[in-house]
Motif scaffolding. Structure first.
Motif, PDB file in Angstrom:
ATOM      1  N   ALA A   1       0.866  -1.182   0.000  1.00 24.08           N
ATOM      2  CA  ALA A   1       0.000   0.000   0.000  1.00 24.08           C
ATOM      3  C   ALA A   1       0.899   1.227   0.000  1.00 24.08           C
ATOM      4  O   ALA A   1       1.862   1.291   0.763  1.00 24.08           O
ATOM      5  CB  ALA A   1      -0.913   0.018   1.218  1.00 24.08           C
ATOM      6  N   ARG A   2       0.595   2.159  -0.872  1.00 23.20           N
ATOM      7  CA  ARG A   2       1.316   3.424  -0.886  1.00 23.20           C
ATOM      8  C   ARG A   2       0.479   4.419  -0.097  1.00 23.20           C
ATOM      9  O   ARG A   2      -0.702   4.569  -0.340  1.00 23.20           O
ATOM     10  CB  ARG A   2       1.541   3.921  -2.310  1.00 23.20           C
ATOM     11  N   LEU A   3       1.120   5.059   0.884  1.00 24.44           N
ATOM     12  CA  LEU A   3       0.424   6.013   1.745  1.00 24.44           C
ATOM     13  C   LEU A   3       0.939   7.425   1.502  1.00 24.44           C
ATOM     14  O   LEU A   3       2.142   7.628   1.381  1.00 24.44           O
ATOM     15  CB  LEU A   3       0.648   5.672   3.220  1.00 24.44           C
ATOM     16  N   GLY A   4       0.006   8.381   1.487  1.00 20.87           N
ATOM     17  CA  GLY A   4       0.367   9.787   1.386  1.00 20.87           C
ATOM     18  C   GLY A   4       0.135  10.478   2.716  1.00 20.87           C
ATOM     19  O   GLY A   4      -0.178   9.833   3.723  1.00 20.87           O
ATOM     20  N   ALA A   5       0.256  11.799   2.716  1.00 23.74           N
ATOM     21  CA  ALA A   5       0.093  12.591   3.933  1.00 23.74           C
ATOM     22  C   ALA A   5      -1.259  12.310   4.596  1.00 23.74           C
ATOM     23  O   ALA A   5      -2.279  12.201   3.916  1.00 23.74           O
ATOM     24  CB  ALA A   5       0.231  14.075   3.620  1.00 23.74           C
ATOM     25  N   ASN A   6      -1.240  12.188   5.914  1.00 29.42           N
ATOM     26  CA  ASN A   6      -2.429  11.944   6.733  1.00 29.42           C
ATOM     27  C   ASN A   6      -3.128  10.620   6.430  1.00 29.42           C
ATOM     28  O   ASN A   6      -4.323  10.498   6.625  1.00 29.42           O
ATOM     29  CB  ASN A   6      -3.418  13.112   6.625  1.00 29.42           C
ATOM     30  N   GLU A   7      -2.350   9.645   5.964  1.00 25.28           N
ATOM     31  CA  GLU A   7      -2.889   8.302   5.749  1.00 25.28           C
ATOM     32  C   GLU A   7      -2.128   7.321   6.632  1.00 25.28           C
ATOM     33  O   GLU A   7      -0.941   7.498   6.894  1.00 25.28           O
ATOM     34  CB  GLU A   7      -2.759   7.877   4.279  1.00 25.28           C
ATOM     35  N   GLY A   8      -2.848   6.288   7.089  1.00 27.03           N
ATOM     36  CA  GLY A   8      -2.225   5.287   7.944  1.00 27.03           C
ATOM     37  C   GLY A   8      -2.700   3.902   7.589  1.00 27.03           C
ATOM     38  O   GLY A   8      -3.690   3.727   6.880  1.00 27.03           O
ATOM     39  N   VAL A   9      -1.980   2.914   8.089  1.00 27.76           N
ATOM     40  CA  VAL A   9      -2.311   1.528   7.797  1.00 27.76           C
ATOM     41  C   VAL A   9      -1.966   0.663   9.017  1.00 27.76           C
ATOM     42  O   VAL A   9      -1.051   0.988   9.768  1.00 27.76           O
ATOM     43  CB  VAL A   9      -1.560   1.051   6.520  1.00 27.76           C
ATOM     44  N   VAL A  10      -2.744  -0.384   9.219  1.00 22.94           N
ATOM     45  CA  VAL A  10      -2.434  -1.397  10.239  1.00 22.94           C
ATOM     46  C   VAL A  10      -2.040  -2.656   9.486  1.00 22.94           C
ATOM     47  O   VAL A  10      -2.758  -3.113   8.597  1.00 22.94           O
ATOM     48  CB  VAL A  10      -3.656  -1.694  11.139  1.00 22.94           C
ATOM     49  N   ILE A  11      -0.878  -3.214   9.838  1.00 17.85           N
ATOM     50  CA  ILE A  11      -0.385  -4.403   9.153  1.00 17.85           C
ATOM     51  C   ILE A  11      -0.241  -5.519  10.187  1.00 17.85           C
ATOM     52  O   ILE A  11       0.583  -5.445  11.082  1.00 17.85           O
ATOM     53  CB  ILE A  11       0.969  -4.129   8.468  1.00 17.85           C
ATOM     54  N   ASN A  12      -1.107  -6.527  10.075  1.00 17.33           N
ATOM     55  CA  ASN A  12      -0.958  -7.731  10.895  1.00 17.33           C
ATOM     56  C   ASN A  12      -1.086  -8.908   9.941  1.00 17.33           C
ATOM     57  O   ASN A  12      -0.216  -9.114   9.129  1.00 17.33           O
ATOM     58  CB  ASN A  12      -1.936  -7.764  12.078  1.00 17.33           C
ATOM     59  N   ASP A  13      -2.175  -9.659   9.999  1.00 17.60           N
ATOM     60  CA  ASP A  13      -2.364 -10.740   9.026  1.00 17.60           C
ATOM     61  C   ASP A  13      -2.851 -10.184   7.703  1.00 17.60           C
ATOM     62  O   ASP A  13      -2.907 -10.887   6.704  1.00 17.60           O
ATOM     63  CB  ASP A  13      -3.377 -11.765   9.555  1.00 17.60           C
ATOM     64  N   ASP A  14      -3.234  -8.929   7.705  1.00 17.73           N
ATOM     65  CA  ASP A  14      -3.729  -8.264   6.515  1.00 17.73           C
ATOM     66  C   ASP A  14      -3.155  -6.850   6.512  1.00 17.73           C
ATOM     67  O   ASP A  14      -2.363  -6.483   7.367  1.00 17.73           O
ATOM     68  CB  ASP A  14      -5.275  -8.236   6.543  1.00 17.73           C
ATOM     69  N   LEU A  15      -3.557  -6.072   5.553  1.00 15.87           N
ATOM     70  CA  LEU A  15      -3.086  -4.695   5.440  1.00 15.87           C
ATOM     71  C   LEU A  15      -4.333  -3.835   5.325  1.00 15.87           C
ATOM     72  O   LEU A  15      -5.022  -3.898   4.313  1.00 15.87           O
ATOM     73  CB  LEU A  15      -2.216  -4.606   4.180  1.00 15.87           C
ATOM     74  N   SER A  16      -4.704  -3.118   6.381  1.00 16.90           N
ATOM     75  CA  SER A  16      -5.938  -2.343   6.333  1.00 16.90           C
ATOM     76  C   SER A  16      -5.683  -0.887   6.695  1.00 16.90           C
ATOM     77  O   SER A  16      -4.897  -0.590   7.599  1.00 16.90           O
ATOM     78  CB  SER A  16      -6.988  -2.948   7.276  1.00 16.90           C
ATOM     79  N   LEU A  17      -6.334  -0.001   5.972  1.00 16.77           N
ATOM     80  CA  LEU A  17      -6.150   1.422   6.213  1.00 16.77           C
ATOM     81  C   LEU A  17      -6.749   1.815   7.555  1.00 16.77           C
ATOM     82  O   LEU A  17      -7.759   1.262   7.982  1.00 16.77           O
ATOM     83  CB  LEU A  17      -6.813   2.246   5.099  1.00 16.77           C
ATOM     84  N   ILE A  18      -6.099   2.772   8.226  1.00 17.97           N
ATOM     85  CA  ILE A  18      -6.632   3.302   9.477  1.00 17.97           C
ATOM     86  C   ILE A  18      -7.735   4.279   9.106  1.00 17.97           C
ATOM     87  O   ILE A  18      -7.487   5.307   8.473  1.00 17.97           O
ATOM     88  CB  ILE A  18      -5.543   4.017  10.304  1.00 17.97           C
ATOM     89  N   LYS A  19      -8.957   3.940   9.462  1.00 21.58           N
ATOM     90  CA  LYS A  19     -10.104   4.785   9.107  1.00 21.58           C
ATOM     91  C   LYS A  19     -10.339   5.870  10.159  1.00 21.58           C
ATOM     92  O   LYS A  19     -10.727   6.977   9.856  1.00 21.58           O
ATOM     93  CB  LYS A  19     -11.375   3.926   8.986  1.00 21.58           C
ATOM     94  N   ASP A  20     -10.103   5.526  11.432  1.00 27.13           N
ATOM     95  CA  ASP A  20     -10.381   6.454  12.517  1.00 27.13           C
ATOM     96  C   ASP A  20      -9.158   7.349  12.753  1.00 27.13           C
ATOM     97  O   ASP A  20      -8.212   6.962  13.424  1.00 27.13           O
ATOM     98  CB  ASP A  20     -10.727   5.663  13.788  1.00 27.13           C
ATOM     99  N   GLN A  21      -9.194   8.553  12.171  1.00 27.40           N
ATOM    100  CA  GLN A  21      -8.049   9.462  12.252  1.00 27.40           C
ATOM    101  C   GLN A  21      -7.758   9.931  13.683  1.00 27.40           C
ATOM    102  O   GLN A  21      -6.665  10.392  13.965  1.00 27.40           O
ATOM    103  CB  GLN A  21      -8.293  10.679  11.349  1.00 27.40           C
ATOM    104  N   SER A  22      -8.729   9.815  14.593  1.00 28.26           N
ATOM    105  CA  SER A  22      -8.492  10.275  15.968  1.00 28.26           C
ATOM    106  C   SER A  22      -7.422   9.432  16.668  1.00 28.26           C
ATOM    107  O   SER A  22      -6.787   9.883  17.610  1.00 28.26           O
ATOM    108  CB  SER A  22      -9.789  10.243  16.782  1.00 28.26           C
ATOM    109  N   LYS A  23      -7.210   8.214  16.183  1.00 24.59           N
ATOM    110  CA  LYS A  23      -6.196   7.351  16.778  1.00 24.59           C
ATOM    111  C   LYS A  23      -4.778   7.803  16.427  1.00 24.59           C
ATOM    112  O   LYS A  23      -3.817   7.357  17.028  1.00 24.59           O
ATOM    113  CB  LYS A  23      -6.402   5.905  16.308  1.00 24.59           C
ATOM    114  N   THR A  24      -4.652   8.696  15.478  1.00 25.52           N
ATOM    115  CA  THR A  24      -3.325   9.098  15.019  1.00 25.52           C
ATOM    116  C   THR A  24      -2.586   9.967  16.024  1.00 25.52           C
ATOM    117  O   THR A  24      -1.376  10.117  15.935  1.00 25.52           O
ATOM    118  CB  THR A  24      -3.416   9.849  13.680  1.00 25.52           C
ATOM    119  N   SER A  25      -3.264  10.517  17.016  1.00 26.13           N
ATOM    120  CA  SER A  25      -2.578  11.353  18.000  1.00 26.13           C
ATOM    121  C   SER A  25      -1.634  10.540  18.878  1.00 26.13           C
ATOM    122  O   SER A  25      -0.765  11.093  19.544  1.00 26.13           O
ATOM    123  CB  SER A  25      -3.595  12.089  18.875  1.00 26.13           C
ATOM    124  N   SER A  26      -1.778   9.212  18.876  1.00 22.94           N
ATOM    125  CA  SER A  26      -0.905   8.381  19.700  1.00 22.94           C
ATOM    126  C   SER A  26       0.443   8.093  19.022  1.00 22.94           C
ATOM    127  O   SER A  26       1.326   7.500  19.628  1.00 22.94           O
ATOM    128  CB  SER A  26      -1.602   7.060  20.041  1.00 22.94           C
TER     129      SER A  26
END
Length: 192
Positions: free
Chosen positions: A140-165
């Motif tokens: 997955a190619r990510l740009g500014a203000n984009e995130g991803v969770v990678i475990n058994d799969d690769l899924s985009l972080i939808k909830d931007q409020s979690k990014t403050s951590s």
């Protein structure tokens, strides 16, 4: 017979350190040269600057290994990276993922099970899910203000409020420099 002189290549240097740093293994001080080695922090944070200008902030608990000027591994922990154009292509691998920087500022969180979260503040990164065999099988190619969770799969972080951590490298003009008590003692004993 000719003897080959092997000189260790300095990859980076510690430029900032919190006052509460607790090293596991060999302790370091601000200004120390870093070679191809593993840094393990039980507590605190450090900021290292590579010879190519790449900056990496590590926040404990963390296990991070410098491999070369353009490649590192993180077993677990939090890191923030600010990578200049000169160091574009800098790669950080975790147990489940590979992140290739395309000139940017990004953060990673890696838990003890290898689950990896990546968030891009500026620029772009290429993220890859690494299979059991060590091969990449999803990107997955990510740009500014984009995130991803990678475990058994690769899924985009939808909830931007979690990014403050996610940890970031401060851009403050006056960074806080942690001076260790041992250092103060040594200076006092030298009576400069």
């Amino acid at each position: 017979p000719q003897t080959i002189k092997t000189e260790k290549l300095v990859l980076a240097r510690i430029i900032e350190m919190s006052s509460n740093v607790n090293w596991q293994g060999e302790p370091h001080l601000i200004g120390d040269d870093l070679f191809a080695e593993k840094l393990v922090l039980a507590q605190g944070s450090i900021l290292i600057k590579y010879e190519n200008g790449a900056e990496i902030k590590l926040e404990a608990p963390v296990s991070y290994e410098l491999k070369s000027l353009s490649y590192a591994k993180i077993d677990y922990g939090d890191l923030a990276a600010r990578i200049p154009q000169a160091a574009q292509g800098f790669t950080v691998d975790s147990p489940r993922a590979s992140v290739v920087d395309l000139g940017t500022e990004f953060s990673m969180k890696v838990d003890k099970n290898g689950e990896t979260q990546v968030f891009v503040f500026e620029g772009e990164v290429e993220t890859s899910l690494i299979g059991e065999d060590g091969n990449t099988f999803k990107n997955a190619r990510l740009g500014a203000n984009e995130g991803v969770v990678i475990n058994d799969d690769l899924s985009l972080i939808k909830d931007q409020s979690k990014t403050s951590s996610f940890v970031r490298i401060s851009t403050g003009e006056n960074p806080i420099i942690g001076i260790l008590d041992k250092y103060v003692e040594v200076v006092k004993n030298d009576q400069p």
